[in-house]
Design an enzyme around this catalytic site. Structure first.
Site, mmCIF file in Angstrom:
data_model
loop_
_atom_site.group_PDB
_atom_site.id
_atom_site.type_symbol
_atom_site.label_atom_id
_atom_site.label_comp_id
_atom_site.label_asym_id
_atom_site.label_seq_id
_atom_site.Cartn_x
_atom_site.Cartn_y
_atom_site.Cartn_z
ATOM 1 N N ASP A 3 30.175 42.897 33.249
ATOM 2 C CA ASP A 3 30.572 43.279 31.798
ATOM 3 C C ASP A 3 31.294 42.090 31.157
ATOM 4 O OD1 ASP A 3 31.083 44.620 29.527
ATOM 5 O OD2 ASP A 3 32.693 45.531 30.402
ATOM 6 N N MET B 212 38.707 52.593 32.023
ATOM 7 C CA MET B 212 38.974 53.008 33.280
ATOM 8 C C MET B 212 40.333 53.294 33.649
ATOM 9 S SD MET B 212 36.352 53.525 35.380
ATOM 10 C CE MET B 212 37.037 53.183 37.066
ATOM 11 N N GLY C 8 42.096 50.831 28.866
ATOM 12 C CA GLY C 8 40.708 50.726 28.853
ATOM 13 C C GLY C 8 39.923 52.069 29.298
ATOM 14 N N LEU D 176 50.755 47.620 28.323
ATOM 15 C CA LEU D 176 50.181 46.663 27.629
ATOM 16 C C LEU D 176 48.875 47.073 26.964
ATOM 17 C CD1 LEU D 176 50.250 43.651 30.055
ATOM 18 C CD2 LEU D 176 51.597 43.800 28.202
ATOM 19 N N GLY D 177 48.026 48.107 27.391
ATOM 20 C CA GLY D 177 47.013 48.686 26.649
ATOM 21 C C GLY D 177 46.034 49.556 27.842
ATOM 22 N N VAL E 141 46.740 49.395 31.757
ATOM 23 C CA VAL E 141 47.463 48.190 32.338
ATOM 24 C C VAL E 141 48.895 48.181 31.652
ATOM 25 C CG1 VAL E 141 47.135 45.581 32.154
ATOM 26 C CG2 VAL E 141 45.196 47.013 31.810
ATOM 27 N N LYS F 144 46.952 47.242 36.986
ATOM 28 C CA LYS F 144 46.012 47.763 36.334
ATOM 29 C C LYS F 144 45.871 49.215 37.136
ATOM 30 C CE LYS F 144 41.528 47.204 34.501
ATOM 31 N NZ LYS F 144 40.387 46.421 34.135
#
Lengths: 297, 1044
Positions: free
Chosen positions: B193, B83, B81, B78-79, B86, B101
């Protein structure tokens, strides 16, 4: 057969259908009527589309009840699963549909490393064997007793069929653990393993294989069940009839023995040089700890 | 037997086979791979096994479609980041879609970070709230941690806001998200965040907060330096470029609270700030703070320079004011909590409407709604539990403590406050999250462990509150004692990990309130002890003892008595302490309170064996202590086991059993490092005790190094003004002296004495050792009156605090005796030395190695008095005792060998003297090398024997060596002057006498130095001047001076 009569007579029906040699155990079980109605209720609630006369279900139930056990045995039954299996055994259309969707489709995930075409083949054999009777023999699904989950029972059959097909085709290698699986025993999903030099990896696998062969059969089985097949400590405790802690201890001991044997193998037979040996052993130890933690959660 | 059928295997899996059959099947399965495989398929196993490799080679982080992780089957990526990555995945067990994740921590502390991630993710998983993305599952994979999250069908709030939306709709979504944040805060979690990209808006319109900043430091303690809270301070141009170019990408700083931008700790109030930045932006279409660089942005936020929103905004003033308050630069000026902010944002009627809407939306899912309400009520209870923390370390008390510290006007107060506040903030934060965790886990009341953990944490909170209460009234001394106070806070994690061994015995429910109240007071008294306010502590504890009279709860009585005994021990009242501790012991025994029993025995070992030096008893006490620690388990109670090592090490030292002391302390040091960490106070105790062992083993350089380590550690923990530094300074000085660094030693002692005198009454027990040592060092310098004054004070203190027969008391007596000797009052000297000897003998028996020193001094005095036989007898006896204790090659025995040599020289037996001196030289060179003051003394000793044998030629090179050592490492000026004199004699007697002029110069040098030492060197000075008279300075180098 009118409604009220049916309701009243579930226990009587059961007594009538339990084989004579076992019927004595089912006389005077307290709350039998309620328990039976609950079981029936569970089935009808879970599979509302399925039509199954109460008498058929109770008769089916009667065949599977042990001679003794009383109310507790009934309470432990997987009522909804048994209901579905019974309906399938009599060929109820909605039940067959539900079985296909909710049971059979969940089998492939547990078949292990099997080609897609084999999966289809296995499912086809399963449908035949489980759902179709041959002559006087009722379909095999009628044998499901309701004591464990239906899915689990069906999956066992699925794996058996994979084995049968494999031996038919001479695909015997299915029964050997491929080297990668063996190494995973020590390091599941470990990217570092990929970084190992090919020859080190080979050495590790060889050492592991030799070490495993040198282990007592019981310990080897325990490690295999836990680390390769991923059975949980709780499940093993049930199977071994021991407390969880004692099983955990046994797994731990077996694991330590394996590590020790592996170390010996790597050091002596394969004559790895010092630093390579140490890094390999370090990896073995740290990853095994990690995977153990992971599986023991 | 063939393979069992599926029904049998299935029954086997669920444990329904009859026992005999089960064993048959098990026996078969153990040898049958096919059945094992079948069982795996049937069991509730993790199906990773036998599934195709997860990672395609070359890109180990990326999971291919169909790969499995734990029980999840990956569908698509899905994507990704910062860290991790996902994936959309399928959970076959529960037949649902999830977002998977994967977090892969990097850096030096991977394992630590992983555990932290795991703990926090687990806490998050327990948080069930409609406005927080649900965490279904948490696990470990390799070095990483994975989270299986609720897969939300919808969009991020950032995308959602790209469409024009009416302000009411915007506010509604933010109120949702705000409730999610509030729920997280109640569970002790901080988002860290918050921004529109981290809020998901489902197709159902429901907002859910996600992406909690799991991998960032939680508190002001900042434990993971390689993952900075704020982005590193990039050069201004770079951040300018990035900020303007990709605003959203580097968007996070734009939402950060000033304290976060400054790299300080982050808490719920920082989340509130971020929330308000996002809300402001959503309502007014621009960010509240302007800044083209991080620095400018930070400045605007810190100064509270909010850009004025457009005038045509329809947003009501109520909402704007609430948002602006949330944007205040000082956290304490914002709303006290998210709840308060949400209440201010939402007007009354609208809040009701929202609630009704939520209820209606969930009404069709009755089970879910009820579950949520129950969970919510429980969460609210947990929030209440956690609020108890405010009493111990709420903003109000924190501020009062700060004010109290600064009010002391001490130069070190500000520094102490910094250290203190960050330590206590961290402690509070840890307490909050552990307490929330245990409260949530205790849901349903079935988890005994969670309840134990809660009880343990609550008891720790009393202690915390007691400490902060003392701090609130901090005076200068309390400020000095901050490190001990902080160190006295017992660990919290152990409440979670091993609550059973960290919780005191609990009374019946009936007694509980009174016992709890008493324990709270006890914690307050203990805090007084840690703050060094012993008298106050004794008063409180004595009063408490009366109060609990009649309560009839023995473990409590034992606790109170134990503290009372400990307080007396620290106050130097050993006798009282001993009596009280035995009472504590009996109470603990009666109450079956093994832990207190162990603590009492250990403390008795110290009080009786070390402080009172009744070493015969110490052995038996040690056995008791060992036995009970063994019963408790060293591993379960590492703190008590560590203490036992320390105390036993101390007793062995008093007994002079150096090997055993070494063993105890080395083991203890290791355990302490493991239990408390390398930089703990406890570890420094072991370092200094080992230093004492090395000192007694005559390894001054090693001892000095250990003392210096301990000193550095303590100054770091305590600051440089702390009175407790005195002991170690004193020990340091002793070793400096052994290494010939007399002036450094004296100044070290003076510093120690000054630190102590600043905080204690002039006759306090702790003043004894530095007074004694300072006296001895001054004696060496010939400053006899000053020395006598210090030594007499030391003697009085030792007699009173340690008893008349304690070895320390004898040491002070011997030192006074040597001052009398130097003052040429030989009768007085003799009487002191006899007393010293008698006292040590009566305490330790005639065969104790501690008797050797007074024997040696006695011999030295008798030698000068001309009582050669007596002197010889005593010196030989001292030699024998030291040999027996340390072996014939130990440098310790030189303390007897050198005086014996001098005696034999006087007695006219130079060959005997030579043998003694050569033995001494060998011992010292083996133990210390060739360059120490002791070696110089030995060289002089050998040379003098040669001179006596008429062999000046042999004496000269030895004396030259001794002189050069003395120049490099000076120690005793009299010894050094004596070497010069001996060299003068040797040169004078040498054939051919070519260096008479130098001999005269050396003799004159010796004379001058001895004269400067006054009375102390009177006897030696007489010899020198007599020699000078016999050897007048030559008028020319060639002429040989006549000798008699």
């Amino acid at each position: 057969m009118s409604g009220p009569r049916e309701e009243e007579s579930l226990s009587a029906l059961l007594r009538a259908h339990v084989p004579p040699e076992r019927s004595a155990g089912w006389e005077g079980v307290e709350g039998l009527e309620t328990l039976l109605r609950e079981l029936l209720g569970k089935g009808r609630e879970a599979w509302p589309a399925v039509t199954l006369p109460a008498e058929t279900f109770v008769k089916h139930l009667g065949r599977h009840l042990p001679a003794e056990g009383g109310a507790e045995v009934l309470r432990q039954l997987h009522g909804a699963d048994l209901y579905l299996a019974c309906a399938c055994a009599v060929g109820e259309r909605h039940a067959l549909l539900a079985f296909e969707q909710h049971v059979l489709q969940k089998v492939p995930a547990r078949l292990g490393q099997v080609a897609a075409s084999t999966v289809d083949e296995v499912l086809q054999v399963m449908r035949q064997r489980l759902l179709l009777g041959r002559g006087d023999t009722p379909p095999r699904i009628a044998d499901y007793s309701g004591r464990g989950p239906l899915l689990s029972w069906v999956r066992i059959i699925g794996v058996r069929i994979v084995g049968e097909l494999a031996s038919l085709d001479g695909r015997q290698e299915l029964f050997d653990e491929p080297p990668e699986t063996l190494a995973r025993m020590l390091a599941p999903n470990d990217p570092e393993r990929d970084l190992l030099k090919e020859n080190s990896r080979q050495a590790l696998v060889t050492a592991l294989r030799t070490a495993l062969a040198a282990m007592p059969e019981g310990e080897r089985a325990l490690l295999r069940l836990h680390h390769i097949h991923g059975l949980t400590m709780d499940r093993l405790a049930t199977m071994y009839g021991e407390p969880r802690s004692s099983i955990a201890r046994r797994v731990m001991h077996a694991r330590e023995r394996l590590l020790k044997l592996t170390r010996g193998e790597l050091a002596s037979r394969l004559r790895l040089d010092g630093s390579e040996l140490e890094s390999l052993l370090g990896l073995v130890r740290s990853r095994l700890d990690l995977s153990l933690n992971h599986l023991m959660d | 037997m063939g393979c069992p059928d599926e029904t049998t295997l299935s029954d086997f899996l669920v444990g329904l086979l009859p026992e005999a059959r089960r064993q048959e099947v098990l026996a078969h399965v153990e040898g049958c791979a096919a059945c094992q495989r079948a069982l795996a398929a049937g069991g509730d196993s993790t199906p990773t096994a036998g599934v195709p490799e997860a990672s395609p080679p070359g890109s180990p982080e990326l999971l291919a479609r169909g790969a499995t992780l734990s029980r999840y089957v990956v569908r698509e990526r899905l994507g990704s980041g910062a860290m991790g990555v996902v994936y959309a995945a399928y959970d076959p067990e529960l037949d649902r879609q999830v977002a998977l994740k994967l977090l892969r921590p990097e850096g030096r502390h991977v394992e630590e970070l992983k555990q932290r991630l795991l703990r926090e993710a687990q806490a998050l998983a327990r948080l069930s709230h409609p406005h927080v993305v649900a965490v279904h599952d948490v696990g470990v994979c390799g070095d990483g941690v994975f989270l299986a999250l609720e897969l939300v069908d919808g969009t991020t709030l950032a995308d959602w806001l790209k469409e024009p939306r009416p302000w009411r709709e915007v506010l509604r979504v933010f109120l949702d998200a705000g409730r999610g944040l509030a729920a997280a805060h109640a569970a002790g979690l901080v988002h860290r965040d918050f921004k529109p990209a981290n809020v998901l808006v489902g197709r159902d319109g429901r907002a859910r907060v996600t992406d909690f900043g799991l991998a960032r430091p939680a508190t002001r303690a900042g434990m993971l330096p390689e993952t900075p809270t704020a982005p590193p301070a990039a050069p201004e141009e770079d951040s300018l470029g990035q900020l303007t170019r990709t605003g959203a990408l580097l968007g996070t700083p734009a939402y950060m609270a000033p304290e976060q931008l400054d790299g300080h700790g982050v808490d719920a109030l920082s989340d509130q700030f971020s929330f308000c930045v996002a809300l402001y932006e959503a309502l007014y279409g621009m960010r509240p703070f302007e800044g083209l660089s991080l620095r400018e942005l930070g400045r605007a936020a810190r100064e509270g320079k909010v850009k004025a929103p457009g005038r045509d905004s329809k947003v009501p003033a109520r909402v704007r004011n609430a948002v602006l308050r949330g944007l205040r630069p000082r956290p304490e000026e914002r709303f006290p909590s998210m709840e308060a902010l949400l209440a201010a944002l939402a007007p009354g009627p609208s809040r009701v409407r929202t609630w009704v809407a939520v209820s209606a939306a969930t009404a069709c899912l009755v089970g879910v709604a009820v579950g949520y309400v129950v969970a919510h009520r429980h969460a609210a209870q947990c929030a209440q539990e956690v609020e108890k923390l405010d009493a111990a370390w709420g903003p109000a008390r924190r501020e009062r403590v700060r004010a109290a510290f600064l009010a002391t006007n001490k130069p070190y107060a500000a520094d102490a406050w910094e250290k203190l506040s960050s330590a206590l903030d961290a402690h509070a934060s840890l307490w909050r999250s552990l307490r929330t965790e245990s409260c949530v886990a205790a849901d349903g009341g079935t988890s005994g462990l969670a309840l134990q953990t809660s009880a343990c944490l609550d008891a720790r909170l009393w202690q915390f509150a007691a400490v902060t209460e003392v701090l609130e009234k901090a005076d200068a001394q309390t400020v000095q004692n901050v490190p001990q106070l902080v160190a006295s806070l017992e660990g919290l994690a152990v409440c979670r990990d091993a609550p059973a061994s960290s919780t005191r015995p609990q009374p019946s429910e009936l007694l509980r309130p009174r016992v709890d109240a008493a324990r709270r007071k006890l914690a307050e008294a203990r805090a007084r002890m840690e703050a060094g306010r012993h008298a106050e502590g004794i008063e409180m504890t004595s009063a408490l003892l009366k109060e609990i009279d009649g309560l009839d709860y023995r473990p409590l009585e034992a606790e109170v008595l134990f503290l009372l005994g400990q307080l007396h021990g620290h106050a130097g009242k050993s006798k009282e302490a001993e009596d009280i501790l035995y009472r504590a012991l009996w109470a603990a025994e009666a109450g079956r309170d093994d832990e207190t029993v162990a603590r009492v025995w250990v403390l008795l070992v110290w009080i009786v064996g070390d402080q009172m030096a009744r070493v015969g008893e110490a052995d038996r006490l040690a056995q008791h202590a060992r036995a009970v620690v063994e019963r408790l388990g060293r591993e379960r109670f590492p703190a008590i086991a560590t203490d036992l090592h320390l105390r036993l090490g101390g007793v062995r030292l008093v007994q002079g059993k150096l090997e055993q002391a070494d063993d105890e302390l080395t083991q203890g040091l290791e355990l302490s490092r493991k239990t408390y960490g390398p930089d703990s106070l406890r570890t420094s105790y072991f370092l200094s005790s080992l230093g004492r062992v090395r000192a007694r083993q005559n390894r001054p350089a090693d001892a000095l190094a250990l003392y210096q380590q301990a000193q550095q550690l303590r100054e770091r923990l305590w600051g440089s003004e702390h009175p407790a530094l005195a002991l170690n300074l004193s020990n340091l000085a002793t070793e400096l002296l052994s290494l010939g660094r007399a002036e450094e030693a004296i100044s070290s002692w003076r510093r120690a004495l000054a630190l102590l005198e600043a905080s204690r009454p002039p006759d306090h027990a702790s003043l004894g050792p530095p007074l004694n040592n300072l006296g001895s060092a001054l004696r060496d310098r010939g400053r006899l009156d000053e020395a006598r004054k210090y030594l007499q004070r030391a003697l009085a203190i030792f007699e009173r605090s340690k008893g008349p027969n304690h070895p320390n008391t004898a040491t002070a007596l011997s030192a006074l005796g040597m001052v009398a000797y130097d003052s040429q009052n030989l009768d007085e000297a003799l009487s002191y030395q006899r007393q010293a000897l008698e006292r040590v003998q009566s305490a330790l028996g005639p065969d104790s190695p501690r008797v050797a020193a007074p024997l040696m001094y006695l011999g030295v005095v008798q030698h000068r008095m001309g009582q050669h036989d007596e002197a010889r007898r005593h010196l030989l006896r001292a030699l024998h005792l030291w040999e027996k204790e340390n072996g014939p090659e130990s440098a310790t025995i030189n303390h007897a060998l050198r005086p014996l040599a001098r005696l034999e020289l006087s007695a006219g037996a130079p060959r005997k003297a030579l043998a003694y001196c050569q033995r001494a030289l060998g011992n010292d060179e083996r133990a210390q090398g060739t360059e120490t003051p002791d070696v110089a003394m030995d060289l002089a000793c050998v040379a003098e024997a040669h001179l006596a044998l008429g062999d000046a030629a042999r004496a000269v090179p030895l004396l030259e060596r001794a002189r050069s050592v003395n120049e490099r490492t000076p120690r005793d000026p009299l010894e050094e002057a004596w070497v010069s004199f001996l060299l003068a004699r040797a040169l004078g007697e040498q054939e051919p006498a070519v260096e008479l002029a130098r001999a005269a110069v050396l003799a004159e040098e010796a004379r001058a130095r001895m004269a400067a030492l006054g009375t102390r060197a009177r006897v030696e000075l007489r010899e020198v001047t007599a020699w000078q008279e016999r050897h007048p300075a030559p008028s020319s180098v060639a002429r040989k001076a006549g000798t008699p």
